[in-house]
Design an enzyme around this catalytic site. Structure first.
Site, short mmCIF file in Angstrom:
data_model
loop_
_atom_site.label_atom_id
_atom_site.label_comp_id
_atom_site.label_asym_id
_atom_site.label_seq_id
_atom_site.Cartn_x
_atom_site.Cartn_y
_atom_site.Cartn_z
N TYR A 145 32.47 11.13 19.93
CA TYR A 145 31.70 10.49 21.06
C TYR A 145 32.56 9.67 21.85
CZ TYR A 145 28.60 6.48 22.30
OH TYR A 145 28.01 5.31 22.86
N ASP A 230 28.95 7.48 10.62
CA ASP A 230 27.90 7.14 11.61
C ASP A 230 26.80 8.18 11.55
OD1 ASP A 230 26.47 6.93 14.04
OD2 ASP A 230 28.20 6.16 15.18
N ILE A 232 23.70 8.03 12.99
CA ILE A 232 22.57 7.80 13.92
C ILE A 232 21.79 9.11 14.29
CG2 ILE A 232 24.32 8.27 16.09
CD1 ILE A 232 23.18 5.99 17.40
N LYS A 273 18.59 7.00 18.58
CA LYS A 273 18.27 8.67 18.86
C LYS A 273 17.16 9.08 18.05
CE LYS A 273 22.26 8.21 20.77
NZ LYS A 273 22.61 8.19 22.38
C1 LIG Z 1 27.78 8.65 17.58
C2 LIG Z 1 27.15 7.58 18.06
N1 LIG Z 1 27.43 6.49 17.56
C3 LIG Z 1 27.10 5.12 18.31
C4 LIG Z 1 26.07 5.31 19.45
C5 LIG Z 1 25.75 4.17 20.40
O1 LIG Z 1 24.31 4.12 19.95
P1 LIG Z 1 23.30 2.74 20.14
O2 LIG Z 1 22.64 2.90 21.44
O3 LIG Z 1 22.40 2.52 18.91
O4 LIG Z 1 24.14 1.64 20.30
C6 LIG Z 1 25.88 6.63 20.14
C7 LIG Z 1 25.10 6.73 21.38
O5 LIG Z 1 25.17 7.91 21.93
C8 LIG Z 1 26.50 7.83 19.28
O6 LIG Z 1 26.52 9.12 19.80
#
Ligand SMILES: Cc1ncc(COP(=O)(O)O)c(C=O)c1O
Length: 472
Positions: A145, A230, A232, A273
Site C-alpha cells: 500500500y 494490518d 483492515i 473498508k
Molecule cells: C492496508 C491499509 N492500511 C491502512 C489504510 C488506511 O486506512 P484508514 O482510512 O483506516 O486510515 C489503508 C487505506 O487504504 C490500507 O489499504
C-alpha cells in the site's frame, strides 16, 4: 524555508508518488454521467460504497444512535464532555466482538488490549512509534500500500526494507525473500524491528495462506522481532480460501502464554473498508504487550475517535443480527463487482491475479508495455490516465518488483460506471493492437491543460523512476 522544520520540507511522506498524483489528476476532471461523461473514472481509490443502503436502513430503524439518545433521553452533554483516551467501554466491547465475528469466532479479543485510533493510518504510525526508533527498519512484502511510505516512515524516521515478491508464485512470501530482505537491511546498517504485512493484501486482493503466516511467525520468533498484521480488509473476503488472522495462527502454534512471541504480534484494524466509513476515522491496535497498549493509549490522544462516533457505532456493532447480515451481503456484492472487473478486463485480453478479497484487483498489463521497464509502465499509465480516462495505480507506486502491474478498484463507483470503464479499456486495447495510438476521447477543457500535463507527466515519470533506482 529554513524557518520550517525538516519534516515539512523533506520528501519521505511519498505524497508525490504517482498513486497520489493520479488522484490529483482525477480531481481536475472527474467523471459524471450527466455533467462530464468524458471525464476521468476514479479506479485508484479503495473505497467501499457498495453497502451504504444497509447502513442507512439501520440508521433509519435506530434513530436514537445518531441523535445521541439513550432510552429516549438525550445523552448529548455526556458525549460532549467525554474525552477519556481509553475510549467508550461499550464501543470497545462491540468492536472486539465484531473483529471476532469476522474471524469466524475462531479468535477472541480482550477489549483491555485494544487501543482506539483515528483510522488504521494512525494505528500503523502509533505502532511504529512504539516499536521502532529513528533509523530502525520494518520489512514489508512487495507490492505494498503506497500510503505506508507516509504512515510508517515520515514522522517516525523508521525505514521500510522491501521483501521482494514475484509474479512467478503469485507474489507469495517465501523464506528466501524474507531472509534476503533481512540481510539487505543489515547491509544498510539498519536494525530490523519487525515485519509488517497486510492481510488481505492491498494491492493484491489475496489473503495470506497458513503456510505464509507460519513462515512469518517462525521468522519473527527466531529473529526476536515484531509482526504487525494490518487486517483492515479482513471483512472483505468474498471467496475461498477464507481469511486466517495472524492471531489465529499464533494461537494454533501453542506457544505458552508466557512466551514473549505473544507480545510481539500486533493487529491493526479499521472500519474504513469493511463498513465503508473512512470519513468516521475509526481504527484500532490490538496487542498482547501491555507496555505497547499503555504507550499507544497515551499516544492515541493525538488522534482520538470522537465520542458521538463511538456511541453511534457501539449501537450499530452491538446489533449482531445486523452485523451478520451486513457482512454477508457486503461480501456477496464485492464478489459480484470483482467478477465484473475480472470478466470485463478478460474481454479486453487482460488478466488479473486470482484474488479473493479487497476492493480491487491486481491487473497484469505486462503485454501492453513497449518494453519490460518501469519507464514503459509509466508511459502506459499516462495513456490510461489521459487517453482512456481511468485513474488506476501503477505497480511502481506500490513498489512492485516487476513492471506492468496495476491496481484497479471496483467498489467506489456504480455498476454502470464500472461497465463504462471496461468499455473504455477494451476500446483502448483494440486501438493499441491495431497500431492506432491516438487519443480516444478528449474532454473539452483538457486541451487548455495539455502543456501543463506534459510537464506533469515528465515529472511523474522522473519521480517514480528515481524511486525505483533508490530502492534497488
Ligand atoms: C492496508 C491499509 N492500511 C491502512 C489504510 C488506511 O486506512 P484508514 O482510512 O483506516 O486510515 C489503508 C487505506 O487504504 C490500507 O489499504
Amino acid at each position: 524555508m529554513e524557518l520550517l522544520s525538516e519534516k515539512v520540507t523533506c520528501n519521505s511522506h511519498g505524497q508525490d508518488s504517482s498513486y497520489f498524483l493520479g488522484w490529483e489528476e482525477y480531481e481536475k476532471n472527474p467523471y459524471d454521467e450527466v455533467k462530464n461523461p468524458n471525464g476521468m473514472i476514479q479506479m485508484g481509490l479503495a473505497e467501499n460504497q457498495l453497502s451504504f443502503d444497509q447502513l442507512e436502513t439501520w440508521l433509519a430503524q435506530n434513530p436514537d444512535a445518531a441523535a445521541m439518545r439513550k432510552d429516549g433521553e438525550s445523552i448529548f452533554r455526556q458525549l460532549a464532555l467525554f474525552q477519556d483516551y481509553h475510549g467508550l467501554p461499550s464501543f470497545k466491547n462491540a468492536l472486539v466482538q465484531f473483529m471476532s465475528e469476522i474471524r469466524g469466532n475462531k479468535v477472541t479479543f480482550d477489549s483491555n488490549k485494544l487501543v482506539l485510533t483515528a483510522g488504521a493510518t494512525s494505528a500503523n504510525e502509533t505502532l511504529m512509534f512504539c516499536l521502532a526508533d529513528r533509523g530502525d527498519a520494518f520489512l514489508l512484502p512487495t507490492p505494498y500500500y503506497p500510503g505506508f511510505d507516509r504512515d510508517l516512515k515520515w514522522r517516525t524516521g523508521a525505514e521500510i526494507v522491501p521483501i521482494q515478491c514475484w509474479s512467478s508464485n503469485g507474489f507469495r512470501i517465501t523464506e528466501s525473500a524474507i531472509e534476503e530482505a533481512y540481510q539487505e537491511a543489515q547491509k544498510r546498517n539498519l536494525k530490523v524491528k519487525g515485519v509488517l504485512v497486510t492481510n488481505p493484501s492491498n494491492p493484491l486482493g489475496t489473503t495470506l495462506t497458513r503456510q505464509e503466516l507460519n513462515l512469518l511467525l517462525t521468522f519473527i520468533d527466531e529473529k526476536r522481532i515484531h509482526l504487525i498484521s494490518d487486517e483492515i480488509y479482513s471483512g472483505t473476503v468474498f471467496d475461498s480460501p477464507g481469511f486466517v488472522s495472524a492471531m489465529e495462527v499464533l494461537t494454533e502454534r501453542g506457544y505458552a502464554k508466557t512466551d514473549d512471541v505473544w507480545n510481539r504480534v500486533h493487529i491493526v484494524y479499521s472500519l474504513s473498508k469493511d463498513l465503508g466509513l473512512p470519513g468516521f476515522r475509526v481504527g484500532a491496535i490490538y496487542s498482547n504487550d501491555q507496555t505497547v497498549v499503555a504507550a499507544a493509549t497515551k499516544m492515541s490522544s493525538f488522534g482520538l475517535v470522537s465520542s458521538q462516533t463511538q456511541y453511534l457505532l457501539s449501537a450499530m456493532l452491538s446489533d449482531k443480527k445486523f452485523t451478520k447480515k451486513y457482512v454477508a451481503k457486503n461480501q456477496k456484492r464485492l464478489k459480484k463487482r470483482h467478477d465484473m472487473l475480472v470478466n470485463g478486463l478478460g474481454g479486453a485480453g487482460i488478466r488479473c491475479l486470482e484474488s479473493n478479497a479487497g476492493l480491487f484487483c491486481w491487473v497484469d498489463m505486462r503485454h501492453l508495455l513497449s518494453s519490460n521497464t518501469f519507464e514503459a509502465e509509466m508511459e502506459l499509465w499516462k495513456k490510461i490516465v489521459y487517453q482512456v480516462g481511468l485513474n488506476i495505480s501503477p505497480g511502481s507506486s506500490c513498489h512492485c518488483t516487476e513492471p506492468g502491474w496495476f491496481r484497479a478498484c471496483f467498489a467506489n463507483m456504480s455498476e454502470d460506471t464500472l461497465n463504462l470503464a471496461m468499455q473504455r479499456i477494451k476500446a483502448f486495447v483494440v486501438k493499441s493492437n491495431s497500431g492506432d495510438h491516438g487519443i480516444l476521447h478528449s474532454p473539452k477543457h483538457h486541451s487548455t491543460k495539455n502543456s501543463k500535463r506534459k510537464g506533469f507527466s515528465k515529472w511523474v515519470f522522473r519521480l517514480s523512476f528515481n524511486d525505483r533506482q533508490r530502492e534497488r
